[in-house]
Design an enzyme around this catalytic site. Structure first.
Site, mmCIF file in Angstrom:
data_model
loop_
_atom_site.group_PDB
_atom_site.id
_atom_site.type_symbol
_atom_site.label_atom_id
_atom_site.label_comp_id
_atom_site.label_asym_id
_atom_site.label_seq_id
_atom_site.Cartn_x
_atom_site.Cartn_y
_atom_site.Cartn_z
ATOM 1 N N SER A 299 0.859 -1.193 0.000
ATOM 2 C CA SER A 299 0.000 0.000 0.000
ATOM 3 C C SER A 299 0.887 1.232 0.000
ATOM 4 O O SER A 299 2.046 1.182 0.446
ATOM 5 C CB SER A 299 -0.863 0.012 1.262
ATOM 6 O OG SER A 299 -1.476 1.272 1.431
ATOM 7 N N TYR B 3 -1.204 -0.925 10.566
ATOM 8 C CA TYR B 3 -1.432 -1.233 9.145
ATOM 9 C C TYR B 3 -0.290 -0.671 8.291
ATOM 10 O O TYR B 3 0.275 -1.382 7.449
ATOM 11 C CB TYR B 3 -2.778 -0.652 8.688
ATOM 12 C CG TYR B 3 -3.027 -0.858 7.206
ATOM 13 C CD1 TYR B 3 -3.342 -2.131 6.711
ATOM 14 C CD2 TYR B 3 -2.928 0.195 6.300
ATOM 15 C CE1 TYR B 3 -3.551 -2.340 5.355
ATOM 16 C CE2 TYR B 3 -3.138 -0.005 4.946
ATOM 17 C CZ TYR B 3 -3.455 -1.275 4.474
ATOM 18 O OH TYR B 3 -3.650 -1.482 3.129
HETATM 19 N N1 LIG Z 1 -8.812 -0.636 -0.649
HETATM 20 C C1 LIG Z 1 -7.772 0.166 -0.459
HETATM 21 O O1 LIG Z 1 -7.912 1.407 -0.380
HETATM 22 C C2 LIG Z 1 -6.380 -0.419 -0.423
HETATM 23 C C3 LIG Z 1 -5.295 0.461 -0.584
HETATM 24 C C4 LIG Z 1 -4.014 -0.045 -0.540
HETATM 25 C C5 LIG Z 1 -3.801 -1.406 -0.338
HETATM 26 N N2 LIG Z 1 -4.880 -2.242 -0.182
HETATM 27 C C6 LIG Z 1 -4.583 -3.666 0.041
HETATM 28 O O2 LIG Z 1 -5.255 -4.420 -0.962
HETATM 29 C C7 LIG Z 1 -5.470 -5.757 -0.495
HETATM 30 C C8 LIG Z 1 -6.891 -6.169 -0.814
HETATM 31 O O3 LIG Z 1 -7.777 -5.349 -0.058
HETATM 32 P P1 LIG Z 1 -9.172 -4.842 -0.626
HETATM 33 O O4 LIG Z 1 -9.078 -3.375 -0.781
HETATM 34 O O5 LIG Z 1 -9.591 -5.667 -1.793
HETATM 35 O O6 LIG Z 1 -10.079 -5.123 0.665
HETATM 36 P P2 LIG Z 1 -11.352 -6.083 0.879
HETATM 37 O O7 LIG Z 1 -12.377 -5.804 -0.152
HETATM 38 O O8 LIG Z 1 -11.704 -5.934 2.316
HETATM 39 O O9 LIG Z 1 -10.749 -7.554 0.619
HETATM 40 C C9 LIG Z 1 -9.857 -8.151 1.528
HETATM 41 C C10 LIG Z 1 -9.698 -9.626 1.198
HETATM 42 O O10 LIG Z 1 -8.777 -10.207 2.154
HETATM 43 C C11 LIG Z 1 -9.333 -11.407 2.633
HETATM 44 N N3 LIG Z 1 -8.918 -11.741 3.983
HETATM 45 C C12 LIG Z 1 -8.917 -10.949 5.095
HETATM 46 N N4 LIG Z 1 -8.557 -11.663 6.180
HETATM 47 C C13 LIG Z 1 -8.351 -12.938 5.759
HETATM 48 C C14 LIG Z 1 -7.999 -14.150 6.411
HETATM 49 N N5 LIG Z 1 -7.807 -14.216 7.745
HETATM 50 N N6 LIG Z 1 -7.856 -15.263 5.663
HETATM 51 C C15 LIG Z 1 -8.079 -15.243 4.336
HETATM 52 N N7 LIG Z 1 -8.419 -14.127 3.655
HETATM 53 C C16 LIG Z 1 -8.565 -12.995 4.365
HETATM 54 C C17 LIG Z 1 -10.857 -11.174 2.599
HETATM 55 O O11 LIG Z 1 -11.523 -12.428 2.488
HETATM 56 P P3 LIG Z 1 -12.456 -13.073 3.652
HETATM 57 O O12 LIG Z 1 -12.951 -11.960 4.519
HETATM 58 O O13 LIG Z 1 -13.540 -13.778 2.895
HETATM 59 O O14 LIG Z 1 -11.558 -14.021 4.355
HETATM 60 C C18 LIG Z 1 -11.006 -10.393 1.300
HETATM 61 O O15 LIG Z 1 -11.126 -11.275 0.214
HETATM 62 C C19 LIG Z 1 -5.133 -5.735 1.008
HETATM 63 O O16 LIG Z 1 -3.849 -6.283 1.208
HETATM 64 C C20 LIG Z 1 -5.136 -4.243 1.345
HETATM 65 O O17 LIG Z 1 -4.291 -3.946 2.432
HETATM 66 C C21 LIG Z 1 -6.153 -1.779 -0.218
#
Ligand SMILES: NC(=O)c1ccc[n+]([C@@H]2O[C@H](COP(=O)([O-])OP(=O)(O)OC[C@H]3O[C@@H](n4cnc5c(N)ncnc54)[C@H](OP(=O)(O)O)[C@@H]3O)[C@@H](O)[C@H]2O)c1
Length: 277
Positions: A147, A160
């Site tokens: 991120s 985080y």
């Molecule tokens: N959205 C943003 O603004 C942003 C910005 C920078 C970086 N990111 C990074 O992008 C990545 C994806 O995030 P997103 O934005 O797509 O968020 P999201 O929509 O909340 O998706 C997060 C995913 O991680 C999975 N996850 C969480 N805990 C888990 C566990 N214990 N075991 C297995 N899977 C788990 C969730 O699946 P389940 O809940 O079904 O397990 C879900 O599929 C993350 O690493 C996040 O830090 C996001």
């Protein structure tokens, strides 16, 4: 010399495929990949994504594997299955991740522990378990979802941001270790993306307006984040910031002396203590 990694015909493991960026990775890889292994905790979502991908791409093999990556045993079980079945994995997308928004001292440990376990330990453990399998392919790629938060310490997101600093640093070092082996390692560093991330990161259901507070020009759609990430990996880029303006800002700010950056962050977060007269 080994050929450069391409997503064409790849066999990919995508963690966190039940939502947001992970589901988008699956959708964008589906037309090109041979096999996708989708991992996350929510079984119903995994099954419905897998079914829709199978319907749209009949020659694609899709495995939906429910697993809680915060649990070491479940990570081991997942990797053991891939190795036992001799699945020719050549793309590992360490995407699963979560955050906790709010001050460190008021945080519940039960919310901080999974941030470290999933963002840091699971990503490292899975990479360690699966590196021999990746290495045995003609070419391979590792895409670690970090991120923009990893570039700077962030009050109210302290754990985080630190977890993502780890991801970026680890990816860079691994890339150096694997240089010349035909394994591309890329750290994806997005700014705000409209997914379920902020809902999950908010405490007690309160709406954290991090997404609303950020300038619309700094937000990027999941579709373009994933497109930029896959293209950056194929071009063997060490890091991808999938928003031009944000990339420019980050590069500019990183040239400044750190005390200046610290003051700006403190002022922005409203955490700077007033000076006593
Ligand atoms: N959205 C943003 O603004 C942003 C910005 C920078 C970086 N990111 C990074 O992008 C990545 C994806 O995030 P997103 O934005 O797509 O968020 P999201 O929509 O909340 O998706 C997060 C995913 O991680 C999975 N996850 C969480 N805990 C888990 C566990 N214990 N075991 C297995 N899977 C788990 C969730 O699946 P389940 O809940 O079904 O397990 C879900 O599929 C993350 O690493 C996040 O830090 C996001």
């Amino acid at each position: 010399m080994r050929p450069r990694f391409t997503t064409k015909g790849c066999t990919a493991l995508i963690t966190g495929a039940t939502a947001g960026l992970g589901a988008e990775f699956a959708r964008q890889l589906a037309p090109k990949a041979s096999r996708l292994i989708l991992v996350g905790r929510r079984e119903d979502r995994l099954a419905s994504l897998a079914n829709s991908l199978r319907a749209d791409f009949p020659s694609l093999v899709v495995d939906a594997l429910p697993a809680d990556l915060a649990k070491s045993g479940e990570r081991g079980r997942l990797a053991a299955w891939i190795i036992r079945e001799e699945i020719p994995l050549n793309l590992l997308i360490n995407n699963a991740g979560l955050g906790d928004l709010g001050s460190f001292d008021s945080a519940d440990w039960n919310r901080l522990a999974p941030v470290l376990e999933v963002n840091v330990t699971a990503l490292t453990h899975l990479t360690h378990l699966l590196l021999p399998m990746l290495r045995s392919q003609r070419s391979a790629g590792i895409l670690n979802v970090s991120s923009i938060a990893g570039f700077f310490p962030l009050p109210e997101m302290a754990v985080y941001a630190a977890s993502k600093a780890y991801v970026t640093s680890f990816s860079e070092a691994l890339r150096m270790e694997l240089a010349g082996e035909g394994i591309a390692v890329t750290a994806l560093c997005p700014g705000p993306v409209p997914t379920e991330f902020f809902e999950v990161a908010s405490r007690n259901g309160e709406t954290i307006r991090a997404m609303d507070r950020s300038h619309p020009a700094l937000a990027t759609s999941p579709d373009s984040v994933v497109h930029e990430a896959l293209s950056g990996l194929e071009r063997d880029k060490p890091g991808v910031i999938p928003n031009r303006l944000l990339a420019l800002l980050v590069r500019g700010v990183r040239l400044l002396p750190f005390p200046l950056i610290r003051t700006a962050i403190q002022l922005g977060a409203g955490t700077r203590k007033p000076k006593k007269n």
